[in-house]
Enzyme design. Structure first.
Site, PDB file in Angstrom:
ATOM      1  N   ASP A  14      -4.630  -3.048 -16.642  1.00  0.00           N
ATOM      2  CA  ASP A  14      -4.730  -3.463 -15.241  1.00  0.00           C
ATOM      3  C   ASP A  14      -3.964  -4.754 -14.958  1.00  0.00           C
ATOM      4  OD1 ASP A  14      -6.560  -1.299 -14.903  1.00  0.00           O
ATOM      5  OD2 ASP A  14      -8.100  -2.566 -15.780  1.00  0.00           O
ATOM      6  N   LYS A  17       1.062  -3.241 -14.094  1.00  0.00           N
ATOM      7  CA  LYS A  17       2.261  -2.589 -14.662  1.00  0.00           C
ATOM      8  C   LYS A  17       2.887  -1.602 -13.685  1.00  0.00           C
ATOM      9  CE  LYS A  17      -0.163  -1.049 -18.150  1.00  0.00           C
ATOM     10  NZ  LYS A  17      -1.430  -1.738 -17.936  1.00  0.00           N
ATOM     11  N   GLY A  41      -4.506   4.221 -14.687  1.00  0.00           N
ATOM     12  CA  GLY A  41      -4.410   4.399 -13.237  1.00  0.00           C
ATOM     13  C   GLY A  41      -3.393   3.407 -12.739  1.00  0.00           C
ATOM     14  N   HIS A  42      -2.268   3.894 -12.279  1.00  0.00           N
ATOM     15  CA  HIS A  42      -1.247   2.995 -11.745  1.00  0.00           C
ATOM     16  C   HIS A  42      -1.262   3.085 -10.226  1.00  0.00           C
ATOM     17  CE1 HIS A  42       1.362   2.801 -15.626  1.00  0.00           C
ATOM     18  NE2 HIS A  42       0.249   2.125 -15.701  1.00  0.00           N
ATOM     19  N   GLN A 225      -2.490   1.119 -20.295  1.00  0.00           N
ATOM     20  CA  GLN A 225      -3.515   0.212 -20.834  1.00  0.00           C
ATOM     21  C   GLN A 225      -2.896  -1.149 -21.209  1.00  0.00           C
ATOM     22  OE1 GLN A 225      -3.746   3.689 -22.350  1.00  0.00           O
ATOM     23  NE2 GLN A 225      -4.905   4.021 -20.497  1.00  0.00           N
TER      24      GLN A 225
HETATM   25  P1  IMP Z   1     -11.002   5.292 -23.087  1.00  0.00           P
HETATM   26  O1  IMP Z   1      -9.556   5.014 -23.147  1.00  0.00           O
HETATM   27  O2  IMP Z   1     -11.425   6.080 -21.877  1.00  0.00           O
HETATM   28  O3  IMP Z   1     -11.527   5.879 -24.359  1.00  0.00           O
HETATM   29  O4  IMP Z   1     -11.765   3.888 -22.927  1.00  0.00           O
HETATM   30  C1  IMP Z   1     -11.790   2.915 -23.972  1.00  0.00           C
HETATM   31  C2  IMP Z   1     -11.805   1.512 -23.383  1.00  0.00           C
HETATM   32  O5  IMP Z   1     -10.541   1.247 -22.791  1.00  0.00           O
HETATM   33  C3  IMP Z   1     -12.838   1.302 -22.283  1.00  0.00           C
HETATM   34  O6  IMP Z   1     -13.324  -0.036 -22.351  1.00  0.00           O
HETATM   35  C4  IMP Z   1     -12.040   1.496 -21.007  1.00  0.00           C
HETATM   36  O7  IMP Z   1     -12.607   0.809 -19.916  1.00  0.00           O
HETATM   37  C5  IMP Z   1     -10.705   0.886 -21.415  1.00  0.00           C
HETATM   38  N1  IMP Z   1      -9.567   1.466 -20.688  1.00  0.00           N
HETATM   39  C6  IMP Z   1      -8.993   2.675 -20.878  1.00  0.00           C
HETATM   40  N2  IMP Z   1      -7.960   2.842 -20.043  1.00  0.00           N
HETATM   41  C7  IMP Z   1      -7.860   1.717 -19.324  1.00  0.00           C
HETATM   42  C8  IMP Z   1      -6.940   1.289 -18.318  1.00  0.00           C
HETATM   43  O8  IMP Z   1      -5.993   1.974 -17.928  1.00  0.00           O
HETATM   44  N3  IMP Z   1      -7.158   0.042 -17.811  1.00  0.00           N
HETATM   45  C9  IMP Z   1      -8.174  -0.769 -18.263  1.00  0.00           C
HETATM   46  N4  IMP Z   1      -9.046  -0.401 -19.202  1.00  0.00           N
HETATM   47  C10 IMP Z   1      -8.882   0.838 -19.737  1.00  0.00           C
END
Ligand code: IMP
Length: 427
Positions: A14, A17, A41-42, A225
């Site tokens: 977040d 990007k 999520g972009h 991420q």
């Molecule tokens: P997962 O990727 O859904 O398995 O989540 C693992 C961890 O990464 C969690 O704490 C999510 O909130 C965090 N996370 C996954 N994708 C994002 C992203 O795009 N932005 C911020 N946090 C993310």
């Protein structure tokens, strides 16, 4: 090959990007996603229109650009089909421009179900995943139990693979979780239909990318991420399951490291984290709330409020190092306007000892106390600034401090969500 760029988030995701990739897309021939999945999520603002993309590179909003979802990405076909439909409905041309790697693993309903079940288990780490099935899909990939896009689009092979995979998964569901088994027929019917819809987009993206390279076409590699969520170098186990860092661009595309070019690190002027896990500079107070409201810090995938805090330069230096970031984009600087003072954590303290390097042990990170350097704030609204010289002296001091702490020049400064609200230095 020359002129490629890898963009990576240097914090917990977040960082903004989406906006940088959107702005840079204009200068590249193709935009390539290399890891993660629909957990990302972009958000991109084009004029008065807002687009939220989870899987499709935001380069799709630039006519004529090729967009590639490479083999390191785990792809939820339902989500992808929905995004394609959504873009088409808004008049954006997708055919012949969007490609999905035949080696991409498919996120299946059982992955989402296992994601939920595991999160609900007591006693494990409280990761608070996005519940998009990411961890279980990468786990199956590593266990050699996954289904790839090349298989999804072939109904005969898909049937055989799904039979095998569901048999094993249903045993776990019924015997370990005491849950209902997943019905083969309904999943087969739904997913083979999706395979049919998405088939025209599936290709050998490895061959395609090497072809682009030979033709001298430039690639913008889009990381999702942030580095602190990297499976190897982040705050394990509070991480996502992919290789988020720049090295992931090579394993996630099949392009060799020698061909990939420069790395642009993207960081916010403060920090946020969504989900569980250590966050030394978190401000669970009025400052944190102010940053959240001003920065609209709510997840674009899950809507969850993000935890907010001061810039963590210990984590940032670690991220700069493992990514080899040669330049930085400093995002959401405008959010800091109006704060009397601004803090940056430059070291951690643990049991009277100071730590300058980011600890690999998450247990240590949970117990450190941040040591801050304090900078003066500014009251000016930055959202109209178009040139570096228009920034107030205190904001310039802050940017200089970020450069000094990281040893990397800040090339871009974002002062608002719109494309135009971006100061590019020396360019
Ligand atoms: P997962 O990727 O859904 O398995 O989540 C693992 C961890 O990464 C969690 O704490 C999510 O909130 C965090 N996370 C996954 N994708 C994002 C992203 O795009 N932005 C911020 N946090 C993310």
């Amino acid at each position: 090959m020359g002129g490629n760029l890898i963009t990576v988030g240097l914090q917990w995701g977040d960082e903004g990007k989406g906006k940088i990739i959107d702005v840079l897309s204009e200068q590249y021939d193709a935009v390539v996603r290399f890891q993660g999945g629909a957990n990302a999520g972009h958000t991109v603002h084009v004029g008065d229109e807002k687009f939220v993309l989870h899987l499709i590179p935001s380069g799709i909003l630039h006519p004529g650009k090729q967009c590639i979802i490479a083999n390191g990405v785990v792809v939820d076909p339902e989500c992808l089909a929905g995004e394609i439909e959504g873009l088409k409905a808004r008049g954006i041309d997708v055919e012949g421009r969007l490609w999905v790697g035949d080696r991409c693993h498919v996120v299946m309903p059982h992955h989402k179900l296992f994601d939920e079940l595991r999160e609900a288990e007591k006693g494990g780490p409280d990761i608070q995943t996005t519940q998009r099935g990411i961890g279980p899909c990468y786990a199956d990939k590593a266990a050699r139990d996954g289904i790839r896009f090349g298989e999804l689009i072939d109904p005969v092979i898909f049937r055989r693979r799904l039979k095998h995979v569901l048999k094993a998964r249903n045993l776990v569901l019924t015997r370990i979780y005491d849950a209902d088994p997943i019905d083969f027929d309904s999943v087969y019917e739904r997913y083979s239909r999706l395979g049919g819809t998405l088939g025209p987009f599936v290709t050998d993206t490895v061959g395609m990318l090497h072809g682009f390279s030979r033709e001298g076409r430039s690639l913008l590699l889009e990381g999702a991420q942030g580095s602190m969520l990297d499976i190897n170098f982040g705050t394990y186990p509070y991480v996502t399951s992919s290789n988020v860092c720049a090295g992931g661009a090579t394993v996630g595309t099949g392009l060799p490291p020698s061909s990939l070019g420069q790395v642009l690190g993207i960081a916010k002027a403060y920090c946020s984290r969504v989900g569980g896990g250590p966050f030394p500079t978190e401000q669970d107070n009025e400052t944190g709330e102010l940053l959240r409201e001003r920065g609209n810090e709510y997840g674009s995938t899950t809507g969850r409020p993000r935890r907010c805090g001061w810039l963590d330069a210990v984590a940032l230096r670690h991220a700069v190092q493992i990514n080899g970031a040669g330049t930085l984009a400093l995002m959401l600087l405008d959010v800091l306007s109006g704060l009397g003072e601004i803090k940056v954590c430059t070291r951690y303290r643990l049991e009277g000892r100071e730590i300058a390097d980011f600890p690999g042990d998450t247990g240590v990170l949970e117990n450190v106390e941040p040591v801050y350097e304090t900078f003066r704030g500014w009251s000016d609204d930055l959202t109209g600034a178009e040139r570096f010289e228009q920034l107030p002296a205190a904001a310039v001091d802050y940017i200089n401090a970020v450069e000094k702490i990281t040893g990397v020049p800040v090339k871009m400064i974002s002062v608002g969500p719109k494309r135009k609200q971006l100061i590019v230095r020396g360019g």
